[in-house]
Design a protein around this motif. Structure first.
Motif, PDB file in Angstrom:
ATOM      1  N   PHE A   1     -10.537  23.488  -9.242  1.00 51.41           N
ATOM      2  CA  PHE A   1     -11.559  22.942 -10.140  1.00 51.41           C
ATOM      3  C   PHE A   1     -12.722  23.898 -10.395  1.00 51.41           C
ATOM      4  O   PHE A   1     -13.269  23.932 -11.496  1.00 51.41           O
ATOM      5  N   GLU A   2     -13.107  24.677  -9.385  1.00 51.83           N
ATOM      6  CA  GLU A   2     -14.285  25.526  -9.568  1.00 51.83           C
ATOM      7  C   GLU A   2     -14.030  27.009  -9.313  1.00 51.83           C
ATOM      8  O   GLU A   2     -14.939  27.820  -9.483  1.00 51.83           O
ATOM      9  N   GLY A   3     -12.795  27.375  -8.939  1.00 47.87           N
ATOM     10  CA  GLY A   3     -12.557  28.774  -8.590  1.00 47.87           C
ATOM     11  C   GLY A   3     -13.399  29.133  -7.380  1.00 47.87           C
ATOM     12  O   GLY A   3     -13.499  28.358  -6.432  1.00 47.87           O
TER      13      GLY A   3
ATOM     14  N   ALA B   1      -9.304  20.755  12.424  1.00 50.29           N
ATOM     15  CA  ALA B   1     -10.308  21.496  11.665  1.00 50.29           C
ATOM     16  C   ALA B   1      -9.652  22.444  10.671  1.00 50.29           C
ATOM     17  O   ALA B   1     -10.108  22.577   9.515  1.00 50.29           O
ATOM     18  N   ASN B   2      -8.580  23.113  11.081  1.00 49.19           N
ATOM     19  CA  ASN B   2      -7.886  24.029  10.180  1.00 49.19           C
ATOM     20  C   ASN B   2      -7.262  23.278   9.011  1.00 49.19           C
ATOM     21  O   ASN B   2      -7.295  23.744   7.866  1.00 49.19           O
ATOM     22  N   VAL B   3      -6.701  22.091   9.292  1.00 42.77           N
ATOM     23  CA  VAL B   3      -6.108  21.277   8.229  1.00 42.77           C
ATOM     24  C   VAL B   3      -7.173  20.843   7.229  1.00 42.77           C
ATOM     25  O   VAL B   3      -6.967  20.917   6.006  1.00 42.77           O
ATOM     26  N   VAL B   4      -8.317  20.396   7.733  1.00 45.08           N
ATOM     27  CA  VAL B   4      -9.390  19.929   6.848  1.00 45.08           C
ATOM     28  C   VAL B   4      -9.876  21.050   5.941  1.00 45.08           C
ATOM     29  O   VAL B   4     -10.048  20.866   4.724  1.00 45.08           O
ATOM     30  N   THR B   5     -10.086  22.240   6.504  1.00 44.41           N
ATOM     31  CA  THR B   5     -10.556  23.358   5.675  1.00 44.41           C
ATOM     32  C   THR B   5      -9.493  23.784   4.667  1.00 44.41           C
ATOM     33  O   THR B   5      -9.810  24.150   3.527  1.00 44.41           O
ATOM     34  N   ALA B   6      -8.210  23.721   5.078  1.00 45.14           N
ATOM     35  CA  ALA B   6      -7.116  24.087   4.169  1.00 45.14           C
ATOM     36  C   ALA B   6      -7.051  23.121   2.985  1.00 45.14           C
ATOM     37  O   ALA B   6      -6.945  23.546   1.827  1.00 45.14           O
ATOM     38  N   TYR B   7      -7.140  21.830   3.261  1.00 46.88           N
ATOM     39  CA  TYR B   7      -7.105  20.846   2.178  1.00 46.88           C
ATOM     40  C   TYR B   7      -8.378  20.907   1.344  1.00 46.88           C
ATOM     41  O   TYR B   7      -8.349  20.618   0.135  1.00 46.88           O
ATOM     42  N   GLY B   8      -9.482  21.277   1.970  1.00 43.59           N
ATOM     43  CA  GLY B   8     -10.719  21.467   1.215  1.00 43.59           C
ATOM     44  C   GLY B   8     -10.563  22.560   0.180  1.00 43.59           C
ATOM     45  O   GLY B   8     -10.978  22.410  -0.980  1.00 43.59           O
ATOM     46  N   MET B   9      -9.933  23.672   0.580  1.00 44.72           N
ATOM     47  CA  MET B   9      -9.692  24.769  -0.362  1.00 44.72           C
ATOM     48  C   MET B   9      -8.686  24.359  -1.421  1.00 44.72           C
ATOM     49  O   MET B   9      -8.798  24.733  -2.600  1.00 44.72           O
ATOM     50  N   LEU B  10      -7.683  23.578  -1.025  1.00 45.25           N
ATOM     51  CA  LEU B  10      -6.661  23.115  -1.968  1.00 45.25           C
ATOM     52  C   LEU B  10      -7.275  22.270  -3.080  1.00 45.25           C
ATOM     53  O   LEU B  10      -6.877  22.366  -4.247  1.00 45.25           O
TER      54      LEU B  10
ATOM     55  N   LYS C   1      -5.945  30.732 -13.179  1.00 44.31           N
ATOM     56  CA  LYS C   1      -6.574  31.572 -12.168  1.00 44.31           C
ATOM     57  C   LYS C   1      -7.113  30.742 -11.012  1.00 44.31           C
ATOM     58  O   LYS C   1      -6.922  31.092  -9.831  1.00 44.31           O
ATOM     59  N   HIS C   2      -7.758  29.627 -11.316  1.00 45.39           N
ATOM     60  CA  HIS C   2      -8.305  28.772 -10.269  1.00 45.39           C
ATOM     61  C   HIS C   2      -7.202  28.143  -9.420  1.00 45.39           C
ATOM     62  O   HIS C   2      -7.304  28.080  -8.187  1.00 45.39           O
ATOM     63  N   LEU C   3      -6.135  27.667 -10.089  1.00 40.37           N
ATOM     64  CA  LEU C   3      -5.024  27.058  -9.348  1.00 40.37           C
ATOM     65  C   LEU C   3      -4.324  28.094  -8.480  1.00 40.37           C
ATOM     66  O   LEU C   3      -3.880  27.784  -7.357  1.00 40.37           O
ATOM     67  N   LEU C   4      -4.246  29.332  -8.974  1.00 39.17           N
ATOM     68  CA  LEU C   4      -3.631  30.401  -8.182  1.00 39.17           C
ATOM     69  C   LEU C   4      -4.423  30.659  -6.906  1.00 39.17           C
ATOM     70  O   LEU C   4      -3.844  30.877  -5.835  1.00 39.17           O
TER      71      LEU C   4
END
Length: 401
Positions: free
Chosen positions: A99-101, A85-94, A40-43
């Protein structure tokens, strides 16, 4: 094409490869044991990165490229930090979602991603208004920007319900589908339509192009309820929903007729690879619009929204079959992707994987209606995911030089 723009295009293709790699992991987890992965978290990480890191990043880059063509490549410097900024936030979510959902860090990055979309929409809207010539494509772009901002109401509604510990399932689904609808039917679709109109028709057929735009624009808000027909909606809303589905098919019919009438003049603008990709995207969009119209039949709507494989198949049809194939086709048409032997083989394998994936999802969905489990269907879907990843790996290697 400038070196800066070329680097951004290469990054988006790498992001698409990462999306495919996570897709392989998710399919492997379903078919076999992979205890270290929380499915679920990886999804969540997969879907958020696909939206922000691949599609939104690609669309932003292509929109900036369009603006650079109109105003000069110096405009790239203005948007550099927004793209970063968009790349950083995208990789942050990735990194955080697997790990934490839904936790502190993942929600922080997803919220920052929304604020980046606000900043991009404001800046791009202003720059469009400074252009001397106003094209029909600019209406598509502005509507796309509006939908991107508007979709965040669904995300913030979800956050508010989670914070208030509201567990009403229908409200959760309504907010989630609100976000999804205005992303893939709004931000993604209207951006792609704007790009193709700008590429092929900006200086011609203003009357019919405006009619096509108005049909889709008028339908975008009531069409949200196509994703929410399971709710108890008033009759007049249902009528608007049906009309919106018909309006979209009418608009698409006008678009296909326009392309057919100008086929001879368009041929020199498109390579065979581009034609094949855009044709496949058009076929996928036609199927999607017909499925939408069919879903207005109450009995069919109940069936489709009640079975997860059908919902997943529909989302993949839109995000892969319509949007992703179109973006790649547009990149080829604009000379943003190098066309060589590896690239050609890679794109062929990738598209084949998409088609195979959709066929298997369709089989899984149809058999699920009869509560029948197809043997080895999960292994087959894993093979389709590996096929798509392999094609994208070759596509990326083909861009190395």
């Amino acid at each position: 094409m400038s070196l800066v723009l070329h680097r951004w295009i290469k990054l988006t293709l790498i992001n698409l490869l990462i999306v495919a790699a996570i897709g392989v992991a998710l399919r492997y987890k379903i078919a076999y044991s992979l205890p270290i992965v929380n499915q679920k978290h990886l999804l969540h990480g997969h879907s958020h990165f696909a939206f922000a890191g691949w599609i939104s990043q690609a669309i932003m880059t292509l929109l900036v490229a369009y603006l650079a063509k109109q105003k000069g490549e110096s405009i790239l410097k203005k948007y550099r930090w927004l793209l970063y900024a968009n790349v950083v936030t995208a990789y942050g979510m990735l990194v955080t979602f697997p790990f934490e959902g839904y936790g502190l860090f993942s929600i922080t990055f997803s919220t920052l991603s929304i604020f980046v979309s606000y900043a991009f929409a404001i800046q791009y809207w202003k720059d469009l208004n400074t252009l001397e010539t106003r094209y029909i494509s600019h209406y598509w772009f502005k509507t796309a920007l509006f939908c991107n901002v508007f979709s965040s109401l669904g995300a913030f509604s979800l956050a508010a319900m989670m914070a208030a510990k509201i567990s009403h399932q229908n409200w959760f689904l309504a907010a989630e589908y609100f976000y999804l609808h205005f992303q893939y039917n709004g931000w993604f679709f209207f951006s792609c339509m704007g790009l193709i109109v700008a590429k092929l028709f900006n200086s011609s057929s203003p009357v019919i192009l405006k009619r096509i735009y108005l049909l889709f624009a008028a339908a975008i808000i009531p069409a949200y309820f196509l994703s929410a027909l399971w709710m108890d909606i008033p009759l007049w809303v249902y009528i608007l929903v049906v009309l919106s589905a018909v309006a979209q098919i009418a608009g698409w019919g006008y678009m296909l007729a326009l392309i057919k009438n100008k086929a001879l003049s368009l041929n020199p603008l498109l390579t065979s690879t581009t034609k094949q990709l855009l044709t496949l995207s058009a076929i996928a969009l036609s199927i999607k619009l017909l499925l939408q119209l069919g879903s207005t039949i109450p009995s069919l709507s109940t069936l489709t929204f009640g079975f997860r494989p059908i919902v997943i198949g529909y989302l993949h049809l839109v995000l892969l079959g319509v949007i992703t194939i179109f973006i790649l086709g547009y990149m080829f048409a604009s000379g943003l992707i190098s066309l060589n032997k590896k690239t050609g083989i890679g794109i062929t394998i990738f598209v084949s994987g998409i088609i195979i994936n959709e066929l298997f999802l369709m089989v899984q969905g149809v058999t699920a209606l009869n509560y029948f489990n197809v043997p080895y269907i999960n292994e087959a879907l894993l093979a389709a995911a590996v096929t798509m990843f392999t094609g994208l790996l070759l596509l990326n290697i083909g861009q190395k030089k």
